[in-house]
Design a protein around this motif. Structure first.
Motif, mmCIF file in Angstrom:
data_model
loop_
_atom_site.group_PDB
_atom_site.id
_atom_site.type_symbol
_atom_site.label_atom_id
_atom_site.label_comp_id
_atom_site.label_asym_id
_atom_site.label_seq_id
_atom_site.Cartn_x
_atom_site.Cartn_y
_atom_site.Cartn_z
ATOM 1 N N GLY A 23 40.187 36.800 43.748
ATOM 2 C CA GLY A 23 39.013 36.892 43.179
ATOM 3 C C GLY A 23 38.953 38.390 42.776
ATOM 4 O O GLY A 23 39.854 38.806 42.103
ATOM 5 N N ASP A 24 37.984 39.276 43.428
ATOM 6 C CA ASP A 24 37.972 40.805 43.323
ATOM 7 C C ASP A 24 39.358 41.380 43.710
ATOM 8 O O ASP A 24 39.418 42.795 43.185
ATOM 9 C CB ASP A 24 37.046 41.282 43.968
ATOM 10 C CG ASP A 24 35.572 40.793 43.625
ATOM 11 O OD1 ASP A 24 35.299 40.376 42.494
ATOM 12 O OD2 ASP A 24 34.572 40.808 44.365
ATOM 13 N N GLY A 25 40.210 40.939 44.407
ATOM 14 C CA GLY A 25 41.444 41.487 44.743
ATOM 15 C C GLY A 25 42.563 41.303 43.779
ATOM 16 O O GLY A 25 43.798 41.581 44.177
ATOM 17 N N TRP A 26 42.318 40.931 42.469
ATOM 18 C CA TRP A 26 43.460 40.899 41.372
ATOM 19 C C TRP A 26 44.143 42.301 41.454
ATOM 20 O O TRP A 26 43.641 43.248 41.621
ATOM 21 C CB TRP A 26 42.885 40.478 40.218
ATOM 22 C CG TRP A 26 41.880 41.338 39.511
ATOM 23 C CD1 TRP A 26 40.352 41.143 39.703
ATOM 24 C CD2 TRP A 26 41.914 42.282 38.591
ATOM 25 N NE1 TRP A 26 39.818 42.291 38.986
ATOM 26 C CE2 TRP A 26 40.632 42.918 38.245
ATOM 27 C CE3 TRP A 26 43.045 42.821 37.767
ATOM 28 C CZ2 TRP A 26 40.510 43.847 37.341
ATOM 29 C CZ3 TRP A 26 42.943 43.768 37.075
ATOM 30 C CH2 TRP A 26 41.588 44.392 36.710
ATOM 31 N N LEU A 27 45.213 42.087 40.779
ATOM 32 C CA LEU A 27 46.034 43.543 40.683
ATOM 33 C C LEU A 27 46.207 43.937 39.461
ATOM 34 O O LEU A 27 45.885 45.124 39.098
ATOM 35 C CB LEU A 27 47.414 43.108 41.169
ATOM 36 C CG LEU A 27 47.708 42.759 42.735
ATOM 37 C CD1 LEU A 27 49.198 42.516 43.213
ATOM 38 C CD2 LEU A 27 47.104 44.046 43.650
ATOM 39 N N TRP A 28 46.576 43.096 38.523
ATOM 40 C CA TRP A 28 46.660 43.749 36.869
ATOM 41 C C TRP A 28 46.559 42.605 35.761
ATOM 42 O O TRP A 28 46.343 41.383 36.341
ATOM 43 C CB TRP A 28 47.735 44.339 36.636
ATOM 44 C CG TRP A 28 49.083 43.571 36.555
ATOM 45 C CD1 TRP A 28 49.465 43.118 35.164
ATOM 46 C CD2 TRP A 28 50.129 43.150 37.514
ATOM 47 N NE1 TRP A 28 50.828 42.255 35.515
ATOM 48 C CE2 TRP A 28 50.971 42.361 36.880
ATOM 49 C CE3 TRP A 28 50.097 43.141 38.961
ATOM 50 C CZ2 TRP A 28 52.076 41.562 37.472
ATOM 51 C CZ3 TRP A 28 51.249 42.590 39.509
ATOM 52 C CH2 TRP A 28 52.093 41.937 38.986
#
Length: 122
Positions: A93-98
């Motif tokens: 979720g909010d922890g996507w990287l790019w």
């Protein structure tokens, strides 16, 4: 409806049209432990499938995160600069990287769906 694929290296890629959001799986963040730093990619950078795109550092180790397909970086998750633990609390979720613009969607054909990934990690 977005499609989500998984790599053997524990990245997930959510595809909507020609745009993809990439991160590490919940399994990967559990193996790493608490993240303390995320080295984000530069916007505009061209990636080839398999290139190191991001480095994540945890209290245990540093790990490379690889590009699951060719494309160009559109956006990096700036929130992770000050709050790398978002990857631990919300890996998909909010922890996507790019986010990236895909240049060859056929490369997604070799990736796993959720059932195959769960079997891979099982």
């Amino acid at each position: 409806m977005p499609q989500i694929y998984y790599t053997e290296d524990h990245e997930w890629i959510r595809v909507e049209g020609d745009t993809a959001t990439v991160g590490i799986t919940d399994y990967a963040q559990e193996q790493l432990g608490d993240l303390v730093f995320v080295e984000l990619p530069e916007v505009g950078r061209a990636l080839k499938k398999g290139d190191t795109a991001v480095v994540v550092e945890s209290v245990k180790a540093a790990s490379d995160v690889y590009a699951p397909a060719d494309g160009e970086i559109l956006e990096a998750n700036a929130s992770l600069s000050s709050e790398p633990a978002l990857v631990n609390s919300s890996a998909t979720g909010d922890g996507w990287l790019w986010k990236m613009k895909l240049s060859d969607k056929s490369q997604l054909d070799g990736l796993m769906d959720l059932a195959a990934y769960e079997k891979h990690t099982g």
